[in-house]
Design an enzyme around this catalytic site. Structure first.
Site, short mmCIF file in Angstrom:
data_model
loop_
_atom_site.label_atom_id
_atom_site.label_comp_id
_atom_site.label_asym_id
_atom_site.label_seq_id
_atom_site.Cartn_x
_atom_site.Cartn_y
_atom_site.Cartn_z
N GLU A 279 24.31 74.00 81.66
CA GLU A 279 24.83 75.27 81.27
C GLU A 279 25.22 76.49 82.21
O GLU A 279 25.96 77.44 82.00
CB GLU A 279 24.22 75.96 79.90
CG GLU A 279 23.48 75.23 79.10
CD GLU A 279 22.36 74.52 79.31
OE1 GLU A 279 21.91 74.50 80.29
OE2 GLU A 279 21.61 73.86 78.36
N ASP A 280 24.93 76.08 83.44
CA ASP A 280 24.87 76.92 84.80
C ASP A 280 26.43 77.05 85.01
O ASP A 280 27.33 76.22 85.32
CB ASP A 280 24.31 76.36 85.68
CG ASP A 280 23.89 77.26 87.24
OD1 ASP A 280 22.89 77.49 87.46
OD2 ASP A 280 25.14 77.63 87.44
N ILE A 281 26.80 78.35 84.88
CA ILE A 281 28.17 78.91 85.37
C ILE A 281 28.69 78.54 86.62
O ILE A 281 29.69 78.01 87.02
CB ILE A 281 28.27 80.61 85.07
CG1 ILE A 281 27.98 80.94 83.56
CG2 ILE A 281 29.89 80.87 85.50
CD1 ILE A 281 28.91 80.20 82.65
N TYR A 321 25.83 73.61 94.06
CA TYR A 321 25.72 75.08 94.35
C TYR A 321 25.93 75.30 95.99
O TYR A 321 26.70 76.40 96.29
CB TYR A 321 24.16 75.36 94.16
CG TYR A 321 23.50 75.55 92.93
CD1 TYR A 321 24.35 75.71 91.96
CD2 TYR A 321 22.39 76.03 92.85
CE1 TYR A 321 23.74 75.93 90.61
CE2 TYR A 321 21.67 76.15 91.59
CZ TYR A 321 22.38 76.01 90.59
OH TYR A 321 21.92 76.38 89.33
#
Length: 325
Positions: A279-281, A321
């Site tokens: 779910e990480d934006i 990331y």
DNA sequence: ATCCAGGAACTGT
DNA sequence: ACAGTTCATGGA
């Protein structure tokens, strides 16, 4: 001082033996201790991640070196890590070389921090065949998941960062550390320790809200601090379940920890390579950028793209990331 | 000013 | 089970 350090005694290897050879003595100076590193390791890729925010207080990156204050059971040590040669990390003890037992603790700490035990070759093999990861693993070859040793710290960082942009998350994190953490001044620079659960367990919701945490986040963090204080929650206990699946379920029972936070903490703290904060934006933005498209992918689309990442979802996420820096 | 941000709990159906 | 709402404020 005759604290003559012989290199052979100071090559600590807490991972595969084959990496042990090849340390050259030329660059060594007395007092330095070396930690050998695997081939698939790039110190500066890791440093780039560690240096992503100017508000970071738990380590400082400067001049291709990183400094960190570490509290062991009976010592407070300030270390500086550098990478004079590719096959090892140099450890320098700035406030005095501690006893051997403490040095071992520190070396294990660093091994965990930089994720040195993990063999990345299967990941690279998989990634070289993956459209989304191929470029990334080449560009950031040797990057490891930078671990957060302390469970309380990992949980606080994740909860603070829920639903706000990363810059603001760092602001909250800095205020939290500077307000409730201990510090140690060495040569005009201040080094911080993350606040203890005991300290935070004694606070009120209003105390934390004064630093612009939401009431909810304040409640979550204080409740988790109490939980850890009472021994109901600990990294050891979660790892003792001997099953990341069950550890994740245990985390999800705690108020304030949803799927994203549980997976984030499993990735950064517990060392689950399958952890996947889908779910990480930030993850969504990284994928969007890699694919060079206008719209962020849906969760379902990400599920399809990541179908081949089995057992390496956390590493794929971390490389994504890294691509955002 | 407007929209979004490294989510999760809560509420109503 | 599922969808919609609230939390709450800073950053761009």
């Amino acid at each position: 001082m005759y604290h003559q350090v012989k290199s052979q005694e100071n090559i600590i290897c807490n991972h595969t033996k084959e990496f042990q050879s090849g340390v050259n003595q030329e660059n060594e100076k007395p007092g330095s201790i070396f930690l050998s590193t695997p081939r698939e390791f790039n110190f500066y890729e890791c440093l780039a991640f560690l240096d992503r925010s100017r508000q970071e207080r738990l380590h400082s990156v400067e001049n291709r070196k990183v400094r960190k204050l570490i509290q062991t059971d009976d010592e407070l040590v300030l270390i500086e890590l550098s990478n004079p040669r590719t096959d090892h990390i140099r450890i320098e003890y700035l406030n005095g070389v501690p006893p051997t037992s403490t040095q071992l603790v520190v070396q294990n700490y660093i091994g965990e921090w930089f994720d040195l035990d993990k063999d990345l070759t299967p990941f690279y093999e998989m990634a070289s065949r993956d459209n989304l990861l191929r470029k990334l693993v080449r560009r950031h070859y040797g990057l490891r998941i930078l671990k957060i040793h302390d469970l309380f710290q990992a949980l606080c960082w994740a909860i603070l960062g829920q639903q706000i942009n990363l810059a603001f998350a760092y602001t909250l994190y800095r205020r939290f550390i500077e307000s409730y953490g201990e510090n140690f001044v060495y040569r005009d620079q201040t080094y911080w320790l993350f606040p203890t659960p005991a300290k935070i367990a004694g606070l009120s919701v209003n105390d934390l809200m004064r630093h612009q945490l939401t009431g909810r986040k304040s409640e979550y963090i204080i409740e988790i601090a109490k939980c850890i204080e009472q021994g109901d929650l600990s990294k050891e206990r979660l790892l003792a379940l001997n099953d990341f699946e069950r550890a994740g379920q245990a985390l999800l029972k705690i108020r304030g920890i949803g799927p994203w936070t549980a997976n984030y903490v499993m990735m950064r703290c517990l060392g689950d390579p399958c952890a996947f904060p889908i779910e990480d934006i930030g993850l969504h933005n990284a994928i969007k950028q890699q694919l060079n498209v206008k719209e962020k992918p849906s969760i379902e689309e990400i599920r399809k793209m990541s179908a081949g990442w089995t057992n390496w979802q956390a590493y794929a996420t971390f490389y994504l990331y890294r691509s955002l820096l």
